[in-house]
Each structure stands twice: as C-alpha cells, then as structure tokens.
Motif scaffolding. Sequence first.
Motif, mmCIF file in Angstrom:
data_model
loop_
_atom_site.group_PDB
_atom_site.id
_atom_site.type_symbol
_atom_site.label_atom_id
_atom_site.label_comp_id
_atom_site.label_asym_id
_atom_site.label_seq_id
_atom_site.Cartn_x
_atom_site.Cartn_y
_atom_site.Cartn_z
ATOM 1 N N LEU A 1 -2.737 18.089 -4.502
ATOM 2 C CA LEU A 1 -3.624 17.780 -2.923
ATOM 3 C C LEU A 1 -3.588 19.171 -2.555
ATOM 4 O O LEU A 1 -2.558 20.252 -2.576
ATOM 5 C CB LEU A 1 -2.443 16.879 -2.005
ATOM 6 C CG LEU A 1 -2.625 15.463 -2.781
ATOM 7 C CD1 LEU A 1 -1.828 14.613 -1.578
ATOM 8 C CD2 LEU A 1 -3.973 14.988 -2.568
ATOM 9 N N LEU B 1 -9.943 16.320 7.918
ATOM 10 C CA LEU B 1 -9.522 17.285 6.862
ATOM 11 C C LEU B 1 -10.567 18.444 6.828
ATOM 12 O O LEU B 1 -10.221 19.726 6.933
ATOM 13 C CB LEU B 1 -9.486 16.669 5.629
ATOM 14 C CG LEU B 1 -8.157 15.525 5.591
ATOM 15 C CD1 LEU B 1 -8.277 14.904 4.362
ATOM 16 C CD2 LEU B 1 -6.915 16.600 5.594
ATOM 17 N N PHE C 1 -1.578 15.969 6.284
ATOM 18 C CA PHE C 1 -1.790 14.937 7.040
ATOM 19 C C PHE C 1 -0.981 13.713 6.517
ATOM 20 O O PHE C 1 -0.545 12.950 7.458
ATOM 21 C CB PHE C 1 -3.209 14.546 6.867
ATOM 22 C CG PHE C 1 -3.990 15.138 7.792
ATOM 23 C CD1 PHE C 1 -4.490 16.359 7.998
ATOM 24 C CD2 PHE C 1 -4.828 14.490 8.552
ATOM 25 C CE1 PHE C 1 -5.170 17.113 8.881
ATOM 26 C CE2 PHE C 1 -5.747 14.925 9.811
ATOM 27 C CZ PHE C 1 -5.871 16.170 9.880
ATOM 28 N N ARG C 2 -0.573 13.664 5.264
ATOM 29 C CA ARG C 2 0.316 12.615 4.966
ATOM 30 C C ARG C 2 1.618 12.776 5.374
ATOM 31 O O ARG C 2 2.284 11.653 5.931
ATOM 32 C CB ARG C 2 0.239 12.684 3.407
ATOM 33 C CG ARG C 2 0.694 11.462 2.895
ATOM 34 C CD ARG C 2 0.687 11.215 1.417
ATOM 35 N NE ARG C 2 1.260 9.920 0.988
ATOM 36 C CZ ARG C 2 1.686 9.524 -0.205
ATOM 37 N NH1 ARG C 2 1.413 10.280 -1.286
ATOM 38 N NH2 ARG C 2 2.065 8.324 -0.217
ATOM 39 N N GLU C 3 1.981 13.898 5.132
ATOM 40 C CA GLU C 3 3.650 14.246 5.769
ATOM 41 C C GLU C 3 3.766 14.129 7.266
ATOM 42 O O GLU C 3 4.867 13.527 7.588
ATOM 43 C CB GLU C 3 3.932 15.498 5.640
ATOM 44 C CG GLU C 3 4.041 16.022 3.966
ATOM 45 C CD GLU C 3 5.414 15.403 3.401
ATOM 46 O OE1 GLU C 3 6.462 15.496 4.334
ATOM 47 O OE2 GLU C 3 5.266 14.751 2.231
ATOM 48 N N GLN D 1 -4.202 18.368 3.024
ATOM 49 C CA GLN D 1 -4.202 16.925 2.915
ATOM 50 C C GLN D 1 -2.534 16.417 2.783
ATOM 51 O O GLN D 1 -2.316 15.495 3.513
ATOM 52 C CB GLN D 1 -4.689 16.505 1.228
ATOM 53 C CG GLN D 1 -6.134 16.790 1.299
ATOM 54 C CD GLN D 1 -6.630 16.386 0.127
ATOM 55 O OE1 GLN D 1 -6.426 17.088 -1.067
ATOM 56 N NE2 GLN D 1 -7.614 15.538 -0.297
#
Lengths: 795, 157
Positions: free
Chosen positions: B84, B107, B91-93, B88
């Motif tokens: 990733l 993004l 944003f997920r973390e 990305q």
Amino acid sequence: MNAVVGIGSSPKRKEDARFVRGKGTYVADIKRPGMLAGVFLRSEHAHAKLNSIDVSKALAQPGVKAVYTGEDMKADNVGGLPVGWGITDKHGDPMKEPPHPPIAHDKVRYVGDAVAFVVADTIEQAQAAAEMIEVDYEVLPAVVGLVDALRPNAPQLYDDVPNNLCADWELGNSSAVDAAFENAAHVASIELVNNRLIGNPLEPLAAIGEFEFASGRYTLWTTSQFPHVVRLLMGEMVLGIPQHKLRVVAPDVGGGFGVKQFHYAEEAVVTWAAGKLGRPVKWVAQRSEGFVSDAHGRDHVTEAELALDEDGKFLAMRVKTLANMGAYLSTFGPNIPTNLYAPLLSGVYQIPSIYCEVKCVFTNTVPVDAYRGAGRPEATFVVERLVDMAAREMGIDKIDIRKRNMIPKEAYPYQTPVIVEYDSGDPLGCLERSEELADVAGFEVRRAESASRGKYRGLGISTYIEACGLAPSRLAGQLGARGGLYESATVRVHPSGAVTVLIGTHNHGQGHETTFAQIVSDRLGVPFEDIDIVFGDTDRVQFGMGTYGSRSLVVGGAALSQASDKVILKGRKIAAHQLEASLEDIVFEDGTFSVAGTDRKKSFQEIAGAAYVPFDFPLETLEPGLEEQSYYDPVNFTYPGGAHFAEVEIDPDTGIVTLERYTAVDDVGTIINPMIVEGQLHGGIVQGIGQALFEHGVYDPTSGQLLSGSFMDYCMPRADNFPQLVIEPHSTTCTHTPMGVKGCGECGTIGSPAAIISAVVDALKPLGIAHVDMPASPNHIWNIIRNARTPVAAE
Amino acid sequence: MQISFSLNDEPVTVDVDPSTLLSDLIREQLSLTGTHVGCDTSQCGACVVHVNGDSVKSCTMLAVSADGGEVRTVEGLSKSDADLHPMQIAFRENHGLQCGFCTPGMLMSAIDLVKNNPDPNEAEIREWLEGNICRCTGYQNIVKSIIAGAAAMRAAS
Ligand code: FES
Ligand code: FES
C-alpha cells in the motif's frame, strides 16, 4: 494479526482493505450482461394535473427499448409504495394514507415526482429520449409551507385529505399539563423551526433490476440500508413477486444516514422494467436528481412552553408541532415526528407532565422521512432551546438550571410521562465532565479576548437523550409498526474453525465487519482474521430488518451474541462426547473446551473439525455440524445520552459564525471498538453542526421549486469549517442488552444542533437576541445583527 | 476518436466520443470503478485522479484531453495489500474512512497536497480539502490521516 481481538480494542477495520484500494463494489460499479440504462423524466411542476403524456417521439429515438408511464404500471396492477408504520390520530382515526404510485398518474405533487421511465441501450440515449417526451401538464397552485398548507383556502393535494392534514396526533396528559401551567411561577415559551435537510450520502442512490427467465427469479441490486425489508415491501406489496422469487442485494453502500432506509419507487420501477424487457435495467441518480428524489429530513414548525416553579424546577411542558410529510408518505414518514419525537421530550430532566400534539401535513414537496437522529434531534432542539429560554428569562445560569432538573443517576430506571422508561444513565456525570473538558471556567477570558478584536463569542450547551436500538416489537406494534423490529444472526463454524457470520443488519460505513468480528473473536476465541461478516444479500442472509436507529450493534450484536452462546453450547456437547465427560463438566474458556478440574481439553478448532466428522456421534442426541442462528427482539429501547458544549465566534461585519471549540461527553454504554465509536461521534456531530450552521432545504413558496437543489446551493459541511472536536465517553451500562451496549450512530447529530444555536444566541447576547433559527448562516446572522433593535458594541 | 495515454503505468488506446468525461471513460469503458462519482456540479471530489501528476476532478475533464498524458487512479497507488501507498496505510491506521465512497478522491487529493507541500499543517490540509466532501467522518480522522500520511511519505522519500 492472527490473534483473538476482544471487546474494547481497536483493530484496524477489515473493510478498509478493499476501500483504500478502490476495490469496493457499490451498485453503480456493477455491470450485468445485456444491461440497459434507465432514466426518469421528473415533473418540473410542484402540482399539476397530467392531462396526457405522448411518448411516441421518445420511443422512436435510437437505442430506446421502452418508455413507461404511471398508466402502464397501473394497467399492469403494480401497487403503490407502502407505509411501514401507521399512526392513529387523537380522535382514534387512522392517518390519511393516500396512494403513492411509483410513477405518477393523474397528478404530480412535487417537483421531482416521476412521470416516465425511459430504457435504452445507453444512458445518453435514454437521456436524449426523455427530453422528447411530451407531457401536457395543467399546472395547479402549490403549497410548500406547513402553516400555509393548513390555511382554509390552501391548495389541496388530495380530494379526500381535507386541509392537507394526514393526522392530528397527540401524546401525554393535557389536563395535567394545563393544571401545572396554571400554578406555575414562570412560563417560558418559544417558537422555532427545525430546518428541512437533505441527507446527501456521498454515494447517490442507484438500482439494478434483473429477471432470470429459467428460474423465474428477480434480483434487485440497490443502495439500501435494509435489503430484506425492501424484498418484503416491494415483493409483497408493490410488484407481487413471491419472497422466494426475489433476491435483493445491497452491496457496499456509500453512506446512508436514513436516506437509504426507505423503499423507493425507483427500486420497484427498475425491477418491474427488467421483468418486462427480460434484460437487466440500471438506474443511477445524478446528484441533482437525488436532491428531488431522495427523501428529505426534519422540517418542523413548533410552539413550545415550559412551566417552572420559583426555583426554576420544571413542572410541565406543552409542545405543538407541525411536521411536513411532503407530498406522499414515505416508508416511515408519519412515525418520525410522532413516535420517535414526542417520547423524547422529557430529555434528561424530571418533568412531571408533558403534552405534545403533532399535526402531520401534506405539502407539494419531496416526501420527508428519517434522517440521522430522526425525530430525536427535533425533540432535543425543542427541549434544550426551551430550557435556555427559561434560564435566560428567570436569570438562572443555563448550566445550573440543567443541573437542578436532571434525573439523578440513582433515579434510574426512570419512567417518563411520555411512554419510555430509561434503564440507565448519568446525565450529571456527563455534564460535569463536559464542563471541565470544555474549560467553561475559562470562557469569560476567551469572550473578552474575542471582544477585544470586535468579535462576539458565545458558549452553548446541550444535553440530550435518545431512544435507539429500534425496537421492542411489542411496543413498536402498539405504536403502529406494521412489522417486527428484531434482528437475526447466524454463526456458521466451518470444519477448520473459521467462522462466517450471516447478519441482517447492513454495513455502510459503521464498521460492522470489524465490530461484529470482534464480538465473535471475543466469544469463541477464534482469531479475528478467521471471521467473515456477511450482510446485504437476501439469498445469503436468513432475514433481517437492516440498519437504522442505531440498532445494528444493539439488536444485531445481541442476536450475534446469542447465536455465539448457542455455538458454545453445541461445542460443549461435542466436547462432552469427545472427552467422555458429562456436559455439565465441560467448560469453555479462551477458545478451549476442557473438563473442569482436569487437563483434558480440545481447542475450538478441534471441536469444529469433529462436528463435521461424526463417525461415532450418538446421533439420537447429537447432530453433526456447528452452525447456530438466533433472533433477538429487545425488551426496551436503549438510551444513549450526553452533554455537549460549543463555542463560537461571530464576525459582526460578515455574519460568519466560526466554530472555535466543540466538546462532547457521551454515554453510549459498553464500547466494543473505541476507534469506531469515536468516528461515529465525529461524523454525527459534524452532521448536526451542518444542520445548525449550513444546511437548508429551501423551496420557493409560490412555484414550489427546490431552490437548494445542488451542492452549489445546498451547503455541505467542508473540512475547513471545523476545529478538532474533543470527545470523551462517560458510559453507564445498559441493563437489558446482552453486552450492555447502547448504540452511538446518532448521538452526535442529536446533541449538536442545540449546542451550536445556544452558543450563537449567547454570542449575540449583547444585541438582546433570544433565539436564532437554523441554519445560522452568514446571511441570516448578518441580517439579525443589522436588524437588532438596540445595537451595542461587543462587550 | 482514438486516444492513447498511460493509465496506472500501462499504455491504453481507446475510442472515445469527444464529449465523454474522463470519469466515465475510466469507470464505464475501462472498468476501473475505484474512481467514484458523487455529484454533477464538480463539488464533491470523489472523482479525483492524477493527470500528469496533478490532482484533477475527472468528472470535469474531457477524456480526450488525457490523450498522450499519464493518468493515475486509486487502483494505481498499489499493486497488492502488501504494497500500500503510505497514504493508504495512514487512512487505514487512522480510521480516515467510513463508507469508503469519498476515499479514493481523498487519497488522490491528499497525495497531491503532500507532493506540493511535504509537511502541511492542519489548517493547510483543511483548506486543501475544500473540494472534497466527506459525509461520514466529519473530516476529523481524514485530517489526522493526512498528517500521518505526509510524515510517512517524507520518511519514505
Ligand atoms: S464527481 Fe467529480 S466533483 Fe463530484
Ligand atoms: S467515508 Fe463516507 S463519504 Fe467519506
């Protein structure tokens, strides 16, 4: 991370793996073989007779496969869109429930009412053909405002709905309230408007209908929060498709907020057209189309009064509300301003008697239904504005008056005078912590600093309570629900010990794939990675009522918890057999079945494997397999609540209100995933602030045109409108849900509008302003400042 | 008419109608549905892609103007879950997304911001996101994600 992930931790969301890579599957992304494109022609008039529709030119356009009108659907015996909740008016009569054809015939009743549906090979061809349809409208006078619609000579939407009145509804004891008002030391009153909102989930609505000749089955892909309910309503009541011949799929859905929890005409039309044409038909709303075809929210006009004794203690409340239904009843339209509104009027306060009267009114506007919070933000706004007003008039500090009247923690369970019984809560604890976090003590210094720059600064407060976790079916049934409100979950344990959960709620941003996996991981001791959550497909999931009213974790999570318990019981039976012990001696802990007091044990995975290899099972007492299902019907609503503080600064030259600080302390019960709860609160608070400061669905009063019909005119909250929010939980445990959860999806939207307006009014105190209607947009505030009768310089 | 461009580092040659929007070409003809369409007035930013390295609202650009250029969509940020882009991951973390509909545009905008301003502060991020609507997150965690993503991009460069 191949480990058990329990309750109270914040693993990263499973669903994000696909979303951050653009690999989600939303309805608009789906292509079916031979798929056609559909476009609706919508009424440009708010109210008109349909004398005739000539589709011949449109039909002759290249690529056009069909043009359907309301008459075509009527001739094919297509039914009207049903209402899921009926109410009874104060005289015992049922509400007026006029027919709602998926495509209008005879008459159109709002700008956006569908008039025809064009199907062609491509969307461009369908759009071009739609423009060739000739509609002979006989334009009628329209009415869009609530007060106007009830006037004696107002245009009438229906011949058999006198005065445009759907229902005149009431709750509470009016004579007790009258008596309390007669003896009151002080009466505070307010008139207010709860502004019309347009929910605008970022993904526009979309639907694809398909018919498979060989099986005689229909499939509908739709942007829905509750696919099983769409299957029921559309299949049984609109199109006459038997339940087992209809599959409804709601895949990834880009936000809902209530807007996607109704059965929409477009769903029925694409499905019906697919059956007629034998090819899949797709419709995707343009955003500006969605503004006039998605159900709207709020839109109340209210007069409210609060009776107090000389110490500022509340004695009674009287509320009279006009609620806009729009032109037709949407799925839950009449339920929102009645059953989800009046029972919340006690707020977090002890108010001995309450009476509320609600007139549900038809107007020539888009149908109005639930939008995040649905009835409860409206109730909170009334209560909190009234309390502010009373504090101001009696010269009592507005925090102090709240503290004086709050339900003390030890008084729970607390029976309100308006049906509901709160099981648990600690409003004072929330308020005191919020007061501290918001640094209320330091506010006057900040106010003076703002004043030194010529700015008005204000501090606002709101407390709130909501009833969520919809809903106990028995109570809902008594209140007019036409279906139950339980939830279902299946826990399917595979031979490897991996788990698939099939659940009837729908995930469209709330993180269910993660939260529900945590519950199962915690209960069964199965690694988080080994658990998949399946939702949104009526062919895979047994049944479900979907996601709305902060019910997924509260009701669906409870079903999941019960189904997990059943799996454990079955697993113990298998373990008892395998370990040659009695069932009573088998304990299950940390993913292991063991014989109490011995070292004989089997892992969850071993038992799962054994369940599917029953060579020596005593089959008369032990079935093979490890899969359990549970339906859960709650015994009560849950009652999240909290206390919010807002601090704003107003520039008198421009009328711009800047949000400087926002503090929220909320009681959401047990928290499964703190990261997700915080995200839900963020989103909810910002949507509520959107209502208070920016958003407004505005109609032209004469033409009935929607003036705020695009993102250019309807002001959506943007990133630069906000500071970082300060959020902290202050939870008490729900006494009747299996895990003690209360729900959190709507808290922010319920608490924040009143806090913001309280702050705006406080800021404008030097001008003698007592109330400001929403949204407190720059133009609105600038006008208020300019018109203030006794302008004085900022203190 | 026929146009050729590079899409996520792969050469593409397609026939397009001169009136086709870049967003429609990407989604409908080329079936890359990570680029979303959330409005029809160029307001929401769900459709943001990179054209020749700059963020562009693909609903506002004709496909033919991409001729000869380089287009990158969200699908072009990484080849697998193990690879990733730092943004990305950020944003997920940081729980920078809920329903995921605004996410591809967020993004692509965020990465362009960091390209121009490697260490943006909160106010700069909020201002930059003026053209990206998110209805779910209240922007709180998006801002947090971009701060973290920018730091990771700086560390990686
Ligand atoms: S779709 Fe391009 S800005 Fe909204
Ligand atoms: S995550 Fe849903 S719109 Fe941003």
